[in-house]
Write a protein that holds these residues in place. Structure first.
Motif, PDB file in Angstrom:
ATOM      1  N   ALA A 116       0.821  -1.212   0.000  1.00  0.00           N
ATOM      2  CA  ALA A 116       0.000   0.000   0.000  1.00  0.00           C
ATOM      3  C   ALA A 116       0.850   1.255   0.000  1.00  0.00           C
ATOM      4  O   ALA A 116       0.586   2.210  -0.744  1.00  0.00           O
ATOM      5  N   THR A 117       1.890   1.265   0.818  1.00  0.00           N
ATOM      6  CA  THR A 117       2.743   2.446   0.921  1.00  0.00           C
ATOM      7  C   THR A 117       3.388   2.777  -0.419  1.00  0.00           C
ATOM      8  O   THR A 117       3.387   3.937  -0.864  1.00  0.00           O
ATOM      9  N   THR A 118       3.927   1.761  -1.082  1.00  0.00           N
ATOM     10  CA  THR A 118       4.641   1.998  -2.337  1.00  0.00           C
ATOM     11  C   THR A 118       3.688   2.386  -3.456  1.00  0.00           C
ATOM     12  O   THR A 118       3.989   3.275  -4.267  1.00  0.00           O
ATOM     13  N   VAL A 119       2.532   1.728  -3.538  1.00  0.00           N
ATOM     14  CA  VAL A 119       1.543   2.092  -4.549  1.00  0.00           C
ATOM     15  C   VAL A 119       1.088   3.534  -4.361  1.00  0.00           C
ATOM     16  O   VAL A 119       1.032   4.329  -5.308  1.00  0.00           O
ATOM     17  N   LEU A 120       0.792   3.907  -3.120  1.00  0.00           N
ATOM     18  CA  LEU A 120       0.274   5.256  -2.878  1.00  0.00           C
ATOM     19  C   LEU A 120       1.356   6.323  -2.984  1.00  0.00           C
ATOM     20  O   LEU A 120       1.061   7.481  -3.294  1.00  0.00           O
ATOM     21  N   ASP A 121       2.609   5.957  -2.763  1.00  0.00           N
ATOM     22  CA  ASP A 121       3.700   6.890  -3.054  1.00  0.00           C
ATOM     23  C   ASP A 121       3.666   7.278  -4.536  1.00  0.00           C
ATOM     24  O   ASP A 121       3.854   8.448  -4.897  1.00  0.00           O
ATOM     25  N   LEU A 122       3.442   6.288  -5.388  1.00  0.00           N
ATOM     26  CA  LEU A 122       3.391   6.534  -6.820  1.00  0.00           C
ATOM     27  C   LEU A 122       2.163   7.359  -7.200  1.00  0.00           C
ATOM     28  O   LEU A 122       2.251   8.305  -7.999  1.00  0.00           O
ATOM     29  N   VAL A 123       1.013   7.033  -6.602  1.00  0.00           N
ATOM     30  CA  VAL A 123      -0.231   7.718  -6.937  1.00  0.00           C
ATOM     31  C   VAL A 123      -0.202   9.186  -6.520  1.00  0.00           C
ATOM     32  O   VAL A 123      -0.650  10.077  -7.253  1.00  0.00           O
ATOM     33  N   THR A 124       0.301   9.460  -5.326  1.00  0.00           N
ATOM     34  CA  THR A 124       0.157  10.799  -4.750  1.00  0.00           C
ATOM     35  C   THR A 124       1.288  11.763  -5.093  1.00  0.00           C
ATOM     36  O   THR A 124       1.190  12.940  -4.771  1.00  0.00           O
ATOM     37  N   ARG A 125       2.327  11.287  -5.754  1.00  0.00           N
ATOM     38  CA  ARG A 125       3.405  12.212  -6.077  1.00  0.00           C
ATOM     39  C   ARG A 125       2.920  13.281  -7.049  1.00  0.00           C
ATOM     40  O   ARG A 125       2.068  13.036  -7.903  1.00  0.00           O
TER      41      ARG A 125
END
Length: 314
Positions: free
Chosen positions: A303-312
């Motif tokens: 979740a952390t890595t996916v959302l890092d990509l989404v929210t950048r």
């Protein structure tokens, strides 16, 4: 960034293209289909900040979770999560573990439902390889574009931070949505899914950041590629490489081991292969989860890595 529309707005007519039949090839992108029919929907009252509700889109329910800090004056990222074949929103929500992290980061989080087939199992008509054959010719590509546009009409959505995340059949559908509607999707994540065997069917209008995550011991959708319903699908590495070509990335990827994505496998089992220097600041990654099957026991790192990509910021 677009101005926020009223919460009780009427969604303008959008194109919902209907397939005459579910053929053996991947249908062309929606923009290239000859026949179309406008569908006008009345937007339901938007779910308030910090709450969960269901919105009807095209006769199907879409579960919407609005973060507590949602502010209509500040466009938010949007994540649309797609379930697997024969599954549903509750199961994929629990399996991926994205929701709490998404809401904590101020991300709008939506879970649409696929169509119920004659056998009672829900599906996404993603490609000839998976999983809509002989299931009524449902045009889920147009439907998911409608879902995204409907949410954009009801909430302040940042168009540069819209992601489609799918598991298995939903992973195939995430790719299909990015191929057909890159104008609406900035990020596509496929867990245990694949591209069509012929990637020439994918003609995105702009570059999209892509993650292909796959267990190396998956026997349902094999990481090395295979055949489903008589139609071939590519290997996980081939799916990622196809997007690297589409995004005009550096053709030579780099690989690094050491990410722990499956809590049932001791140690950091995942190798990440990255294609960099892609068009529009995008990236393409292959997450190879060594020893994991079709349904990895995902850690919070997923979740952390996916959302890092989404929210950048883009």
């Amino acid at each position: 960034m677009p101005a926020h529309r009223p919460l009780l707005a009427t969604v303008v007519a959008v194109v919902a293209l209907l397939l005459a039949a579910c053929g053996s090839r991947v249908p062309p992108p929606a923009a290239e289909r000859a026949s179309s029919q406008p569908v006008v929907l009345a937007a339901a009252e938007a779910v308030p900040a910090g709450a969960t509700g269901s919105v009807d889109v095209g006769g199907r329910p879409v579960q919407v979770h609005v973060p507590p800090g949602y502010d209509p004056a500040r466009p938010a990222p949007l994540v649309v999560v797609l379930h697997g074949f024969g599954s549903g929103t509750a199961r994929v929500d629990a399996a991926l573990g994205l929701r709490d992290e998404a809401l904590a980061r101020g991300v709008l989080y939506a879970l649409p439902e696929g169509t119920e087939g004659p056998d009672g199992r829900r599906f996404w008509n993603a490609s000839d390889a998976c999983c809509g054959a002989d299931r009524g010719g449902v045009d889920d590509s147009a439907y998911l574009a409608l879902v995204i546009r409907t949410l954009e009409a009801s909430y302040a959505v940042d168009p540069g931070r819209v992601a489609v995340v799918g598991y298995s059949n939903g992973g195939f559908m995430a790719y299909r949505t990015a191929c057909d509607h890159a104008d609406l999707v900035a990020v596509a994540v496929s867990l245990a899914g694949a591209m069509p065997a012929d990637d020439r069917a994918c003609r995105p209008s702009r570059a999209v950041s892509v993650v292909q995550a796959h267990g190396t011991a998956d026997t349902v959708i094999r990481a090395g590629g295979g055949v489903r319903d008589g139609h071939a699908y590519p290997a996980a590495a081939e799916s990622a490489a196809a997007w690297a070509r589409l995004d005009d990335c550096d053709p030579t990827p780099t690989s690094a081991a050491g990410r722990d994505l499956d809590g049932a496998i001791p140690g950091p089992e995942t190798t990440v292969t990255t294609w960099a220097r892609c068009s529009g600041g995008t990236s393409v990654e292959l997450w190879s989860i060594a020893g994991a099957g079709h349904a990895p026991t995902l850690t919070g790192a997923f979740a952390t890595t996916v959302l890092d990509l989404v929210t950048r910021e883009r």
